[in-house]
Design an enzyme around this catalytic site. Sequence first.
Site, short mmCIF file in Angstrom:
data_model
loop_
_atom_site.label_atom_id
_atom_site.label_comp_id
_atom_site.label_asym_id
_atom_site.label_seq_id
_atom_site.Cartn_x
_atom_site.Cartn_y
_atom_site.Cartn_z
N GLY C 38 60.42 59.92 46.02
CA GLY C 38 60.43 59.91 44.56
C GLY C 38 59.34 60.74 43.92
O GLY C 38 59.38 60.99 42.72
N CYS C 247 93.12 56.18 36.56
CA CYS C 247 93.31 57.63 36.65
C CYS C 247 94.80 57.96 36.51
O CYS C 247 95.65 57.35 37.15
CB CYS C 247 92.79 58.15 37.99
SG CYS C 247 93.24 59.87 38.30
N CYS C 250 96.00 59.47 40.21
CA CYS C 250 96.02 58.69 41.46
C CYS C 250 95.96 57.19 41.19
O CYS C 250 96.02 56.40 42.13
CB CYS C 250 94.87 59.11 42.36
SG CYS C 250 93.25 58.49 41.83
N CYS C 272 90.37 61.28 37.43
CA CYS C 272 89.15 61.20 38.23
C CYS C 272 88.30 62.45 38.04
O CYS C 272 88.81 63.57 38.07
CB CYS C 272 89.48 61.10 39.72
SG CYS C 272 90.20 59.54 40.22
N CYS C 278 90.38 62.12 44.25
CA CYS C 278 91.66 61.99 43.59
C CYS C 278 92.78 62.57 44.48
O CYS C 278 93.81 61.93 44.71
CB CYS C 278 91.62 62.70 42.25
SG CYS C 278 92.95 62.25 41.13
#
Lengths: 371, 201, 299
Positions: C38, C247, C250, C272, C278
Amino acid sequence: MYVAVKGGERAIEASHRLLEAERRGDPAVPELSTRQVSEQLPRAVDRVMAEGSLYDRELAALAIRQAAGDLVEAIFLLRAYRTTLPRLGNSEPVDTARMLVRRRISATFKDVPGGQILGPTPDYTHRLLDFRLADVSATDPAQRDDTVQRDRLPPREEPMPRVMDLLGREGLVEEETTAADEGQPPADITREPLRFPAGRDARLQVLARGDEGFLLALGYASQRGFSNTHPFAGEIRYGVVAVSIVPEELGFAIDIGEIELTEVQMVNQFAGSDTAPPQFTRGYGLVFGHQERKAMSMALVDRSLRGRELGEAADSPTEDEEFVLYHSDNVEASGFVQHLKLPHYVDFQSELELLRRLRSEFDPPSAQAAE
Amino acid sequence: MPGPGGALDLRPGFGDPVADSQSVFRAVLAAMSEPGTVRTVAVEMDAPAPLHPATAAVCLALMDFETPVWLDAAACTGAVRTWLRFHCGCPLVADPAAARFAVAADPVTLPRLDCFSVGSEAYPDEGATLVLQVGSLDGGMPVTLSGPGIPGEHGFGPEDVTRDFWLQRRAFEDLFPQGLDLVFTSGVGLAALPRSTLGRW
Amino acid sequence: MTRVSTAARDGGYTFAYLDEQTKRMVRRAILKAVAIPGYQVPFASREMPLPFGWGTGGIQVTASIIGRDDTLKVIDQGADDTVNAVSIRAFFARTAGVPTTTRTQDATIIQTRHRIPETPLRAGQILVYQVPIPEPLRWLEPREAETRRMHALQEYGVMHVRLYEDIARYGHIATSYDYPVRVNGRYLMRPSPIPKFDNPKMDRSPALQLFGAGREKRIYAVPPHTGVRSLDFDDHPFEVQKWDQACALCGSTASFLDEIVTDNQGGRMFVCSDTDHCETRVRAGHVESAAGGRDPGGP
């Protein structure tokens, strides 16, 4: 039915073809050669070399052609090319006191040893469009007398002392110490990311390749009261200096070439402090090629950035090291500003979802009042 | 036989510098990402004595003129010095505090860890990386590791690492984010212990 | 469609464009980044042949880690076919000659802008994020010298105050992307402008996550199996976006959806954002929802 958008690859290829056609313009018009650009647009070449951090007139001219005259884009091309070059060695510091000058003026003394040399400058031209240039045959050297060629003779042979050194002998202007004087190697902003507070060596490096327009605006602002450094143009000189290196196996310096430089020394007032008597201070500018506007701006901004070290109030943007140094590189700035052209629809979708939610939850004050 | 430190004594570097540097770096990256796991350096190395292939490969992959390197007495042979100067161009320093990398061929005699730079509060990344060459990456005092890169706990026990070393390192854990990052090498194997890893026993 | 495409490398450039010294410098920075999860390691970012702000940090990281055995996937907004993803993929195909793929599970290195793939990443994969502004405290404190000090002292209260001001004003936190996280309980980190929908995928991921900010000259990292916690409050726990729709292609109800405007009357549909996810679902026989996922338009 909706089909997801495809064909990014083909779109890019088509875009590149259109770009090339736009660059070339009307094919009936003869194409500019790189040599024509380097010979006839020398100030554009100077700027691209300086901000591109690479002294090579032909490559800079090529970049200008490739970028269709967009100098910031040409600077970017040269910088990206620079990344691929190995570092073979470090040069010795150039000695501008040994510069073979083409132009040298001081605004602080009527006359100086070596004289005021006006040299090539547009300063006292009247900015009237010269319609003779529109007719190429009229400016063809073959059609003109030989003064053009004679005027391109090499610069004066004997080196000329710097005006600031004269003041220095009297102690009227501050001594300058460099990192080398203190036994430190100078900073290298191309090898080490900036750290704050930055040394003057790192600051000057950033300014030397900083965007001319940005530095011009900051220098101008410093003259209008955003920082107040009372500048005088101590000396402006433009000419040729030798570049030398000391090969490890030889142990002494050999010249490897020469470059054109513009150097500016500003003289600035300084009221003195508890520990130092009143004295002139300096702002310094040094740029590849013949670029007085840039070098003067650099010198003004350099002096402004020294405010804190000299115990001045230093509360203007021009005196703020992080503000100036982080935002003066036009390759970084241009990239980030223009990245807004990239798709952001995922983030935008997130904001859209949030905004719809906030609006659906919004309870207008008028509705509250009516209850 | 060529003389000590002579030009003919110079061992070769990587056979394929671009691919070999990348592959060794990825081994170190994987090791640093998953502390205590053993990785193999999969490049041909003809290392100068007393360096093991993994030790030499780490040097070639990571050190250059920007990284001052400190060598312990065992690693500081003419052959190693010449080899490092030639292939890496790295400055060799006598003061461990000035080193970005330290290479120890005999970690048992390592000076105290506080001789090395741990970086500053603002720039902890300036803490040094120690390359410690050991007889084996297991068979030593067992230590239980935990922290970033480790799901749960992981056992680790390189040879030639003293209890005192582990005690010193444990005291360093409180300095985080300042600290030292360790790469243990042996033969063609290596394992790493970044400063974020906690060690208990 | 082939799973993996290969291209011949342009021999005019060194492998992956960067010279070896630059790669070593970037590699050293990456190792320190992994060692201090980090924390933003400064590195001497180079000018690349793509503009700053267009992924130069990610490109330099990828160029420094990639080898001939790697398979590269590049996405922008979750999609492999957005122009910038195409451009960066072509850059590596040309300068490194490595195989490229659009399949998340076939890639060893995935360079991304603004998304984390929906397909869970596995051990051994490396996710490289393109980062515009690496400093999470930047909007609260513009000065680098000051933010460095705040990180050193873990002075992160200002960020909590900012988020709490949202709660006071709107009733919930109004940050929807680039949502700040705490790494391994120590450094406050900017996850790059991914939607907060993706934040939970960072937590204890078995993949290594590397972040490159070229213009800002910073590299940071999250090692595998490392805790990444999105900032929140006991009474206002972190939550991610949800959609009412599935979606349209899909039928997925669990992925991040892009809104597509379909006509001039404001009609729109949702699909998506992750094109590989997808397409994989469509191939596996999932079909669009019965209503076609179409939304006749907002109220």
